[in-house]
Design a protein around this motif. Structure first.
Motif, PDB file in Angstrom:
ATOM      1  N   LEU A  63       0.965  -1.150   0.007  1.00 22.26           N
ATOM      2  CA  LEU A  63       0.088   0.005   0.147  1.00 22.26           C
ATOM      3  C   LEU A  63       0.857   1.161  -0.049  1.00 22.26           C
ATOM      4  O   LEU A  63       1.649   1.551   0.828  1.00 22.26           O
ATOM      5  CB  LEU A  63      -0.930  -0.188   1.218  1.00 22.26           C
ATOM      6  CG  LEU A  63      -1.515   1.176   1.541  1.00 22.26           C
ATOM      7  CD1 LEU A  63      -2.659   1.883   0.783  1.00 22.26           C
ATOM      8  CD2 LEU A  63      -2.067   1.233   2.953  1.00 22.26           C
ATOM      9  N   HIS A  65       0.875   5.278  -0.238  1.00 15.48           N
ATOM     10  CA  HIS A  65      -0.028   6.412   0.240  1.00 15.48           C
ATOM     11  C   HIS A  65       0.625   8.036  -0.266  1.00 15.48           C
ATOM     12  O   HIS A  65       1.738   8.107  -0.189  1.00 15.48           O
ATOM     13  CB  HIS A  65      -0.204   6.701   1.502  1.00 15.48           C
ATOM     14  CG  HIS A  65      -1.213   8.102   1.951  1.00 15.48           C
ATOM     15  ND1 HIS A  65      -0.457   9.045   2.244  1.00 15.48           N
ATOM     16  CD2 HIS A  65      -2.400   8.140   1.623  1.00 15.48           C
ATOM     17  CE1 HIS A  65      -1.624   9.941   2.218  1.00 15.48           C
ATOM     18  NE2 HIS A  65      -2.693   9.566   1.947  1.00 15.48           N
ATOM     19  N   ALA A  87      -1.656  -1.240  -3.966  1.00 11.90           N
ATOM     20  CA  ALA A  87      -2.835  -0.407  -3.402  1.00 11.90           C
ATOM     21  C   ALA A  87      -1.994   1.022  -3.729  1.00 11.90           C
ATOM     22  O   ALA A  87      -1.073   1.416  -3.059  1.00 11.90           O
ATOM     23  CB  ALA A  87      -3.580  -0.511  -2.237  1.00 11.90           C
ATOM     24  N   SER A  89      -2.782   4.838  -3.190  1.00 17.18           N
ATOM     25  CA  SER A  89      -4.030   5.786  -2.376  1.00 17.18           C
ATOM     26  C   SER A  89      -3.559   7.245  -2.515  1.00 17.18           C
ATOM     27  O   SER A  89      -2.192   7.252  -2.392  1.00 17.18           O
ATOM     28  CB  SER A  89      -3.846   5.146  -0.712  1.00 17.18           C
ATOM     29  OG  SER A  89      -4.768   6.098  -0.132  1.00 17.18           O
ATOM     30  N   ASN A  90      -4.462   8.033  -2.740  1.00 16.40           N
ATOM     31  CA  ASN A  90      -4.363   9.398  -2.775  1.00 16.40           C
ATOM     32  C   ASN A  90      -2.957   9.952  -3.314  1.00 16.40           C
ATOM     33  O   ASN A  90      -2.137  10.577  -2.830  1.00 16.40           O
ATOM     34  CB  ASN A  90      -4.273  10.135  -1.366  1.00 16.40           C
ATOM     35  CG  ASN A  90      -5.574   9.607  -0.398  1.00 16.40           C
ATOM     36  OD1 ASN A  90      -5.617   8.560  -0.167  1.00 16.40           O
ATOM     37  ND2 ASN A  90      -6.572  10.428  -0.367  1.00 16.40           N
ATOM     38  N   SER A 180      -7.197   1.505  -6.853  1.00 12.65           N
ATOM     39  CA  SER A 180      -6.748   2.968  -6.727  1.00 12.65           C
ATOM     40  C   SER A 180      -7.893   3.593  -6.039  1.00 12.65           C
ATOM     41  O   SER A 180      -8.941   3.630  -5.998  1.00 12.65           O
ATOM     42  CB  SER A 180      -6.983   3.185  -8.276  1.00 12.65           C
ATOM     43  OG  SER A 180      -7.026   4.743  -8.402  1.00 12.65           O
ATOM     44  N   VAL A 181      -7.428   4.360  -4.938  1.00 10.54           N
ATOM     45  CA  VAL A 181      -8.394   4.818  -3.817  1.00 10.54           C
ATOM     46  C   VAL A 181      -7.983   6.304  -3.457  1.00 10.54           C
ATOM     47  O   VAL A 181      -6.974   6.388  -3.145  1.00 10.54           O
ATOM     48  CB  VAL A 181      -8.626   3.849  -2.738  1.00 10.54           C
ATOM     49  CG1 VAL A 181      -7.327   3.757  -1.934  1.00 10.54           C
ATOM     50  CG2 VAL A 181      -9.565   4.290  -1.616  1.00 10.54           C
ATOM     51  N   THR A 182      -9.164   6.934  -3.189  1.00 11.13           N
ATOM     52  CA  THR A 182      -8.739   8.473  -2.760  1.00 11.13           C
ATOM     53  C   THR A 182      -9.903   8.893  -1.972  1.00 11.13           C
ATOM     54  O   THR A 182     -11.012   8.342  -1.936  1.00 11.13           O
ATOM     55  CB  THR A 182      -8.463   9.215  -3.999  1.00 11.13           C
ATOM     56  OG1 THR A 182      -8.036  10.761  -3.245  1.00 11.13           O
ATOM     57  CG2 THR A 182      -9.930   9.630  -4.762  1.00 11.13           C
ATOM     58  N   HIS A 194      -7.801   9.602  -9.928  1.00 12.99           N
ATOM     59  CA  HIS A 194      -7.610   8.074  -9.525  1.00 12.99           C
ATOM     60  C   HIS A 194      -8.452   7.366 -10.585  1.00 12.99           C
ATOM     61  O   HIS A 194      -8.136   6.012 -10.722  1.00 12.99           O
ATOM     62  CB  HIS A 194      -8.282   8.035  -8.001  1.00 12.99           C
ATOM     63  CG  HIS A 194      -7.130   7.900  -7.223  1.00 12.99           C
ATOM     64  ND1 HIS A 194      -6.419   7.153  -6.832  1.00 12.99           N
ATOM     65  CD2 HIS A 194      -6.229   9.126  -6.754  1.00 12.99           C
ATOM     66  CE1 HIS A 194      -5.329   7.387  -5.997  1.00 12.99           C
ATOM     67  NE2 HIS A 194      -5.413   8.782  -5.911  1.00 12.99           N
ATOM     68  N   PRO A 217      -6.317   7.668   5.240  1.00 17.37           N
ATOM     69  CA  PRO A 217      -6.069   6.417   6.102  1.00 17.37           C
ATOM     70  C   PRO A 217      -6.552   6.712   7.446  1.00 17.37           C
ATOM     71  O   PRO A 217      -7.017   5.819   8.431  1.00 17.37           O
ATOM     72  CB  PRO A 217      -4.656   6.032   5.989  1.00 17.37           C
ATOM     73  CG  PRO A 217      -4.354   6.411   4.602  1.00 17.37           C
ATOM     74  CD  PRO A 217      -5.035   7.819   4.311  1.00 17.37           C
ATOM     75  N   PHE A 224     -11.695   3.547   4.880  1.00 24.53           N
ATOM     76  CA  PHE A 224     -10.522   3.092   4.382  1.00 24.53           C
ATOM     77  C   PHE A 224     -10.329   1.418   4.585  1.00 24.53           C
ATOM     78  O   PHE A 224      -9.868   0.838   3.385  1.00 24.53           O
ATOM     79  CB  PHE A 224      -9.475   3.728   4.820  1.00 24.53           C
ATOM     80  CG  PHE A 224      -8.137   3.680   3.979  1.00 24.53           C
ATOM     81  CD1 PHE A 224      -7.922   4.080   2.694  1.00 24.53           C
ATOM     82  CD2 PHE A 224      -7.130   3.144   4.806  1.00 24.53           C
ATOM     83  CE1 PHE A 224      -6.858   3.764   1.813  1.00 24.53           C
ATOM     84  CE2 PHE A 224      -5.773   3.100   3.903  1.00 24.53           C
ATOM     85  CZ  PHE A 224      -5.818   3.446   2.598  1.00 24.53           C
ATOM     86  N   LEU A 228      -9.595  -1.469   1.810  1.00 23.87           N
ATOM     87  CA  LEU A 228      -8.606  -2.465   1.813  1.00 23.87           C
ATOM     88  C   LEU A 228      -8.960  -3.875   1.688  1.00 23.87           C
ATOM     89  O   LEU A 228      -8.144  -4.765   1.217  1.00 23.87           O
ATOM     90  CB  LEU A 228      -7.571  -2.050   2.944  1.00 23.87           C
ATOM     91  CG  LEU A 228      -6.756  -0.702   2.856  1.00 23.87           C
ATOM     92  CD1 LEU A 228      -5.827  -0.535   3.990  1.00 23.87           C
ATOM     93  CD2 LEU A 228      -6.176  -0.590   1.534  1.00 23.87           C
TER      94      LEU A 228
END
Length: 243
Positions: A63, A65, A87, A89-90, A180-182, A194, A217, A224, A228
């Motif tokens: 992961l 970030h 992963a 993130s942001n 892909s996460v935000t 994203h 997170p 979050f 995950l």
């Protein structure tokens, strides 16, 4: 809602600019390994990736970030056989943008001329979503984290960001479960950015978390962690060696 992470092997967590394990307190679980130490002061993505790889097991999920996602992609470039899933993130995957160097150096100069507290108090508030109060425990915890990083680390890390390599080839090469996460309110890594990251990775899961900014997170930890969990539950892709 209890969204405690369930990790089967190792989940390596790669923090972003001026961040360490304090951002990921809610992701603390058996099998989670945050790469702490601000990458040993490395001033390139390659150096940060080498720092992380030296501290990680032979195989791991990963992961990344913010800046840490760019480090994660550099790890994929250097050691793809060690990465089980990824992963992002942001974050962003674009090259250095017009005016970016000047903006980063403006913050650097605030630190040099007015001190680290002024730098952090300029940089951190826009990174947080509107739901995070000005005097909240979370804001103070993250402020202390950034102050502990110090100006030398900040300068090294912005140099790494300004010399970052292109990653289009790395994204196209990913053949493991990807996320892909935000945050919905992340002005630095917005949802449409994203969505483009997800489009560049075959089979990538895209998730947008409501009521969260760049420090997702810690801002919305249960939501979050649930995201995950969905990513960790994705089946590994079949390869020639597993058929």
């Amino acid at each position: 809602m209890d969204a405690k992470l369930q990790i089967e092997s190792t989940l390596a967590v790669l923090p972003g600019l001026m961040c360490d394990s304090r951002l990921f307190a809610a992701q603390d679980a058996a099998g989670v390994l945050v790469v702490d130490g601000f990458y040993g002061g490395a001033s390139s993505m390659e150096g940060m990736a080498d720092y992380a790889l030296a501290r990680l097991p032979d195989r791991f999920a990963m992961l990344g970030h913010s800046m840490g996602a760019r480090v994660a992609l550099e790890i994929v470039r250097k050691a793809p056989e060690r990465v089980e899933r990824i992963a992002l993130s942001n974050t962003g995957v674009h090259p250095v943008q017009p005016g970016e160097r000047e903006k980063r150096y403006r913050l650097r100069d605030i630190g040099r001329e007015q001190g680290m507290e002024r730098l952090v108090d300029t940089w951190l508030p826009p990174m947080l979503g509107p739901s995070v109060g000005a005097n909240s425990e979370l804001r103070e915890r993250l402020r202390a984290m950034c102050l502990d990083a110090g100006l030398e680390i900040f300068e090294a890390q912005i140099e790494a960001l300004l010399s970052r390599p292109q990653v289009d080839d790395v994204l196209a090469s990913l053949d493991c479960p990807a996320l892909s996460v935000t945050g919905e309110q992340d002005a630095w890594s917005p949802p449409d950015q994203h969505a483009r990251i997800a489009q560049a990775i075959q089979g990538c899961l895209l998730r947008i978390v409501p009521s969260a900014g760049h420090m997702l997170p810690a801002e919305q930890p249960e939501a979050f962690n649930a995201v995950l969990g969905d990513w960790l539950a994705m089946p590994a892709r079949e390869t020639e060696t597993t058929k």
